[in-house]
Design an enzyme around this catalytic site. Structure first.
Site, PDB file in Angstrom:
ATOM      1  N   GLY A  12      -9.036  -4.500   0.866  1.00  8.79           N
ATOM      2  CA  GLY A  12      -7.581  -5.297   0.667  1.00  8.79           C
ATOM      3  C   GLY A  12      -7.745  -6.601   0.734  1.00  8.79           C
ATOM      4  N   ASP A  59     -10.890   8.585   5.562  1.00  6.79           N
ATOM      5  CA  ASP A  59      -9.355   8.323   5.095  1.00  6.79           C
ATOM      6  C   ASP A  59      -8.238   8.222   6.306  1.00  6.79           C
ATOM      7  N   MET A  60      -7.544   7.431   6.100  1.00  5.56           N
ATOM      8  CA  MET A  60      -6.537   7.129   7.460  1.00  5.56           C
ATOM      9  C   MET A  60      -5.774   8.587   7.343  1.00  5.56           C
ATOM     10  N   LEU A  81      -6.581  -2.605   9.585  1.00  8.80           N
ATOM     11  CA  LEU A  81      -5.974  -3.211   8.610  1.00  8.80           C
ATOM     12  C   LEU A  81      -5.372  -2.410   7.494  1.00  8.80           C
ATOM     13  N   SER A  85       0.591  -1.032   2.093  1.00  8.39           N
ATOM     14  CA  SER A  85       1.143  -2.063   2.737  1.00  8.39           C
ATOM     15  C   SER A  85       2.366  -2.765   1.828  1.00  8.39           C
ATOM     16  N   THR A 126       3.666  -6.428  12.049  1.00  8.02           N
ATOM     17  CA  THR A 126       4.105  -7.106  10.945  1.00  8.02           C
ATOM     18  C   THR A 126       5.582  -7.836  11.237  1.00  8.02           C
ATOM     19  N   GLU A 128       7.785  -7.647   9.233  1.00 13.25           N
ATOM     20  CA  GLU A 128       8.860  -6.716   8.686  1.00 13.25           C
ATOM     21  C   GLU A 128       9.497  -6.147   9.623  1.00 13.25           C
ATOM     22  N   TYR A 151       8.588   1.034   5.282  1.00 12.43           N
ATOM     23  CA  TYR A 151       7.289   0.326   5.743  1.00 12.43           C
ATOM     24  C   TYR A 151       7.562  -0.019   7.016  1.00 12.43           C
ATOM     25  N   LYS A 155       5.752   0.809  10.701  1.00 12.92           N
ATOM     26  CA  LYS A 155       4.847  -0.168  11.689  1.00 12.92           C
ATOM     27  C   LYS A 155       5.571  -0.375  12.823  1.00 12.92           C
ATOM     28  N   ARG A 186      -4.852 -12.042  -2.750  1.00 13.00           N
ATOM     29  CA  ARG A 186      -3.698 -11.278  -2.494  1.00 13.00           C
ATOM     30  C   ARG A 186      -3.210 -10.220  -3.687  1.00 13.00           C
TER      31      ARG A 186
HETATM   32  P1  NAP Z   1      -3.849  -4.621   1.346  1.00 12.68           P
HETATM   33  O1  NAP Z   1      -4.429  -5.754   0.815  1.00 12.68           O
HETATM   34  O2  NAP Z   1      -2.594  -3.820   0.810  1.00 12.68           O
HETATM   35  O3  NAP Z   1      -4.919  -3.598   1.886  1.00 12.68           O
HETATM   36  C1  NAP Z   1      -4.595  -2.722   2.538  1.00 12.68           C
HETATM   37  C2  NAP Z   1      -5.958  -1.654   2.541  1.00 12.68           C
HETATM   38  O4  NAP Z   1      -5.420  -0.538   3.166  1.00 12.68           O
HETATM   39  C3  NAP Z   1      -6.322  -1.303   1.185  1.00 12.68           C
HETATM   40  O5  NAP Z   1      -7.717  -1.905   1.233  1.00 12.68           O
HETATM   41  C4  NAP Z   1      -6.152  -0.021   1.105  1.00 12.68           C
HETATM   42  O6  NAP Z   1      -7.421   0.803   0.365  1.00 12.68           O
HETATM   43  C5  NAP Z   1      -6.255   0.462   2.496  1.00 12.68           C
HETATM   44  N1  NAP Z   1      -5.770   2.027   2.477  1.00 12.68           N
HETATM   45  C6  NAP Z   1      -4.545   2.310   2.049  1.00 12.68           C
HETATM   46  N2  NAP Z   1      -4.388   3.728   2.129  1.00 12.68           N
HETATM   47  C7  NAP Z   1      -5.568   4.066   2.866  1.00 12.68           C
HETATM   48  C8  NAP Z   1      -5.982   5.389   3.431  1.00 12.68           C
HETATM   49  N3  NAP Z   1      -5.295   6.364   3.370  1.00 12.68           N
HETATM   50  N4  NAP Z   1      -7.258   5.425   3.787  1.00 12.68           N
HETATM   51  C9  NAP Z   1      -8.016   4.326   4.010  1.00 12.68           C
HETATM   52  N5  NAP Z   1      -7.734   3.048   3.617  1.00 12.68           N
HETATM   53  C10 NAP Z   1      -6.365   2.770   2.824  1.00 12.68           C
HETATM   54  O7  NAP Z   1      -3.004  -5.297   2.812  1.00 12.68           O
HETATM   55  P2  NAP Z   1      -3.359  -6.730   3.676  1.00 12.68           P
HETATM   56  O8  NAP Z   1      -2.553  -7.835   2.746  1.00 12.68           O
HETATM   57  O9  NAP Z   1      -5.030  -6.947   3.297  1.00 12.68           O
HETATM   58  O10 NAP Z   1      -2.725  -6.186   4.893  1.00 12.68           O
HETATM   59  C11 NAP Z   1      -3.627  -5.868   6.013  1.00 12.68           C
HETATM   60  C12 NAP Z   1      -2.872  -5.157   7.039  1.00 12.68           C
HETATM   61  O11 NAP Z   1      -1.932  -6.112   7.788  1.00 12.68           O
HETATM   62  C13 NAP Z   1      -1.923  -4.052   6.491  1.00 12.68           C
HETATM   63  O12 NAP Z   1      -1.979  -2.957   7.641  1.00 12.68           O
HETATM   64  C14 NAP Z   1      -0.521  -4.734   6.220  1.00 12.68           C
HETATM   65  O13 NAP Z   1       0.453  -3.735   6.314  1.00 12.68           O
HETATM   66  C15 NAP Z   1      -0.625  -5.605   7.393  1.00 12.68           C
HETATM   67  N6  NAP Z   1       0.151  -7.155   7.370  1.00 12.68           N
HETATM   68  C16 NAP Z   1      -0.052  -7.688   6.294  1.00 12.68           C
HETATM   69  C17 NAP Z   1       0.651  -8.911   5.837  1.00 12.68           C
HETATM   70  C18 NAP Z   1       0.599  -9.753   5.143  1.00 12.68           C
HETATM   71  O14 NAP Z   1       1.229 -10.782   4.521  1.00 12.68           O
HETATM   72  N7  NAP Z   1      -0.607  -9.682   4.181  1.00 12.68           N
HETATM   73  C19 NAP Z   1       1.652  -9.353   7.130  1.00 12.68           C
HETATM   74  C20 NAP Z   1       1.565  -8.635   8.035  1.00 12.68           C
HETATM   75  C21 NAP Z   1       1.006  -7.330   8.417  1.00 12.68           C
HETATM   76  P3  NAP Z   1      -7.692   0.758  -0.947  1.00 12.68           P
HETATM   77  O15 NAP Z   1      -8.182  -0.474  -1.320  1.00 12.68           O
HETATM   78  O16 NAP Z   1      -8.526   1.985  -1.226  1.00 12.68           O
HETATM   79  O17 NAP Z   1      -6.213   0.944  -1.667  1.00 12.68           O
HETATM   80  O1  G4F Z   2       5.577 -10.570  -1.677  1.00 12.66           O
HETATM   81  P1  G4F Z   2       6.762  -9.244  -0.917  1.00 12.66           P
HETATM   82  O2  G4F Z   2       6.345  -8.082  -1.731  1.00 12.66           O
HETATM   83  O3  G4F Z   2       6.215  -9.254   0.644  1.00 12.66           O
HETATM   84  P2  G4F Z   2       7.127  -8.743   1.822  1.00 12.66           P
HETATM   85  O4  G4F Z   2       8.003  -7.665   1.322  1.00 12.66           O
HETATM   86  O5  G4F Z   2       7.617  -9.761   2.533  1.00 12.66           O
HETATM   87  O6  G4F Z   2       5.998  -7.829   2.729  1.00 12.66           O
HETATM   88  C1  G4F Z   2       4.678  -8.369   2.753  1.00 12.66           C
HETATM   89  O7  G4F Z   2       4.856  -9.217   4.118  1.00 12.66           O
HETATM   90  C2  G4F Z   2       4.927  -8.281   5.282  1.00 12.66           C
HETATM   91  C3  G4F Z   2       5.141  -9.455   6.448  1.00 12.66           C
HETATM   92  O8  G4F Z   2       6.285  -9.806   6.583  1.00 12.66           O
HETATM   93  C4  G4F Z   2       3.674  -7.375   5.372  1.00 12.66           C
HETATM   94  F1  G4F Z   2       4.023  -6.598   6.487  1.00 12.66           F
HETATM   95  C5  G4F Z   2       3.809  -6.482   4.085  1.00 12.66           C
HETATM   96  O9  G4F Z   2       2.682  -5.538   4.191  1.00 12.66           O
HETATM   97  C6  G4F Z   2       3.598  -7.414   2.950  1.00 12.66           C
HETATM   98  O10 G4F Z   2       2.235  -7.984   2.797  1.00 12.66           O
HETATM   99  O11 G4F Z   2       7.974  -9.703  -0.865  1.00 12.66           O
HETATM  100  C7  G4F Z   2       8.368 -11.032  -0.423  1.00 12.66           C
HETATM  101  C8  G4F Z   2       9.919 -11.102  -0.916  1.00 12.66           C
HETATM  102  C9  G4F Z   2      10.966 -10.051  -0.667  1.00 12.66           C
HETATM  103  O12 G4F Z   2      12.037 -10.482  -0.225  1.00 12.66           O
HETATM  104  C10 G4F Z   2      11.325  -9.693  -2.161  1.00 12.66           C
HETATM  105  O13 G4F Z   2      12.345  -9.064  -2.328  1.00 12.66           O
HETATM  106  O14 G4F Z   2       9.999 -11.511  -2.274  1.00 12.66           O
HETATM  107  C11 G4F Z   2      11.044 -10.970  -2.969  1.00 12.66           C
HETATM  108  N1  G4F Z   2      11.005 -10.705  -4.312  1.00 12.66           N
HETATM  109  C12 G4F Z   2      11.520 -11.311  -5.442  1.00 12.66           C
HETATM  110  N2  G4F Z   2      11.149 -10.881  -6.433  1.00 12.66           N
HETATM  111  C13 G4F Z   2       9.737  -9.916  -4.730  1.00 12.66           C
HETATM  112  C14 G4F Z   2       9.986  -9.956  -6.249  1.00 12.66           C
HETATM  113  N3  G4F Z   2       8.891  -9.291  -4.273  1.00 12.66           N
HETATM  114  C15 G4F Z   2       7.960  -8.520  -5.059  1.00 12.66           C
HETATM  115  N4  G4F Z   2       7.109  -8.019  -4.531  1.00 12.66           N
HETATM  116  N5  G4F Z   2       8.148  -8.861  -6.311  1.00 12.66           N
HETATM  117  C16 G4F Z   2       8.953  -9.432  -7.105  1.00 12.66           C
HETATM  118  O15 G4F Z   2       9.221  -9.274  -8.186  1.00 12.66           O
END
Ligand code: NAP
Ligand code: G4F
Length: 325
Positions: A12, A59-60, A81, A85, A126, A128, A151, A155, A186
């Site tokens: 990811g 696998d998770m 991680l 997501s 998160t 969220e 989601y 969490k 991303r």
């Molecule tokens: P991401 O890019 O969506 O990566 C998630 C990873 O989880 C992917 O590599 C995916 O594998 C793997 N996965 C999904 N289902 C699986 C399964 N059944 N078995 C094994 N692996 C699986 O997410 P990220 O942005 O790196 O975020 C990492 C973690 O932090 C997540 O738990 C997310 O919810 C949390 N988080 C993210 C943010 C953020 O802003 N990025 C903020 C707060 C919390 P594949 O590549 O095989 O699909």
């Molecule tokens: O980028 P988003 O999809 O992220 P969101 O929903 O905040 O979630 C991300 O951050 C979380 C941490 O707070 C993580 F836990 C989660 O795994 C993920 O990484 O959307 C951000 C905002 C939302 O309010 C959404 O409604 O952007 C708004 N938005 C507006 N137009 C859109 C769009 N989001 C997406 N994805 N696509 C649009 O076209």
């Protein structure tokens, strides 16, 4: 002997940044890969570490595969991680989201309890989980949860299970409550990367419009490369605990769009942006902003990359990708 880290979600966004950090610190890094006909190593390639990670299959959703891996690897640290997501997809795939995001961590915690009780566990919690809760405009470790999506709900379960295994069995299990963090790797469905990818295509004449949902939502956006350092620091403490991680500053999606277009010299961005109801959510999280004082004080963690630098970094990386094609 090198320390062993086991990272789920290695393909990811965060997995590769964390793996790079741990490799630089001399760790042996194992990455969980689920069964694919064709796994995608683009993000690890982007950071140049594809050949330095040891890949293990599982696998998770497959409890036995996780039990087997913890039992045989006996890792010093597990960073969970992996997740479904993407918030928007969790409304249409709530069961799958729950299985991966709630039961997956439970399986890992049980595996640690049974087979490797000294292993330290990091859970990717998160912002969220806070959802609608916004008392004084900030959220911290004491803010109650009010998740707004399957989601977020999934969490919250994992968060409390992590706390419970810490309290019930004395396992070193910590939650990082991370606010949105972004980077050039991303996923393209998340709004920041969707915007920077769309802006790059419009600038290069490869696309004419960018379709988005709610432009008023506000997020506390930081840089993933900074945030994985907080994950690592949490597992180096004497005691397990839970930490909010964010910049303390937030911006609207509209501001992100405006700045991304400005980066490529386009000021009349409204000409290109189409509001499409399909990208609006059944329930929205309107406004997230972190108060990360505890992380600063206890972990000594500070974000380095500011919002304008983050937007620029992402737009420039997407422009470069299309120019090289
Ligand atoms: P991401 O890019 O969506 O990566 C998630 C990873 O989880 C992917 O590599 C995916 O594998 C793997 N996965 C999904 N289902 C699986 C399964 N059944 N078995 C094994 N692996 C699986 O997410 P990220 O942005 O790196 O975020 C990492 C973690 O932090 C997540 O738990 C997310 O919810 C949390 N988080 C993210 C943010 C953020 O802003 N990025 C903020 C707060 C919390 P594949 O590549 O095989 O699909
Ligand atoms: O980028 P988003 O999809 O992220 P969101 O929903 O905040 O979630 C991300 O951050 C979380 C941490 O707070 C993580 F836990 C989660 O795994 C993920 O990484 O959307 C951000 C905002 C939302 O309010 C959404 O409604 O952007 C708004 N938005 C507006 N137009 C859109 C769009 N989001 C997406 N994805 N696509 C649009 O076209």
């Amino acid at each position: 002997m090198a320390k062993k880290a086991f990272i789920t979600g290695i393909l990811g966004q965060d997995g590769p940044y964390l793996a790079k950090l741990l490799l630089e610190k001399g760790y042996k890094v194992y990455g969980l890969i689920r069964r694919y006909s064709n796994p995608n190593f683009d993000n690890l390639n982007f950071l140049g570490i594809t050949n330095q990670v040891d890949y293990v299959e599982g696998d998770m959703n497959d409890e036995a595969s996780l039990y087997h891996l913890i039992k045989t690897l006996l890792p010093d640290e597990v960073y969970n991680l992996a997740a479904q997501s993407f918030v928007a997809s969790s409304f249409s795939q709530a069961k799958l989201t729950t299985e991966v995001n709630s039961l997956g961590p439970l399986f890992l915690l049980n595996a640690i309890k049974f087979f490797s009780p000294t292993t330290k566990f990091y859970q990717a919690s998160t912002s969220e989980m806070f959802g609608l809760k916004n008392d004084d405009g900030f959220q911290d470790e004491k803010t109650p949860f009010h998740p707004r999506s399957p989601y977020g709900v999934s969490k919250v379960y994992a968060y409390w299970m992590t706390v419970n295994f810490r309290e019930a069995y004395g396992i070193f299990a910590s939650n990082g409550i991370l606010f949105n963090h972004e980077s050039p790797i991303r996923g393209k469905q998340f709004v920041t990367r969707k915007i920077t990818d769309g802006v790059a295509k419009i600038k290069l004449g490869l696309s004419k419009e960018l379709r988005l949902g709610n432009l008023d939502a506000r997020r506390d956006w930081g840089y993933a490369g900074d945030y994985v350092k907080a994950m690592y620091l949490m597992l180096q403490q004497e005691k397990p605990d839970d930490f909010v991680v964010g910049t303390g500053e937030n911006h609207s999606v509209r501001e992100f769009v405006e700045l991304a277009f400005k980066t490529v010299g386009i000021s009349d961005w409204q000409k290109y942006v189409v509001i499409d109801p399909q990208f609006k959510r059944p329930a929205e999280v309107p406004d997230l902003k972190a108060r990360a004082d505890k992380a600063k004080k206890v972990l000594g963690w500070q974000p380095k990359v500011k919002f304008p630098e983050l937007v620029k970094m992402m737009v420039e990386a997407d422009l470069k990708r299309y120019q090289e094609k």
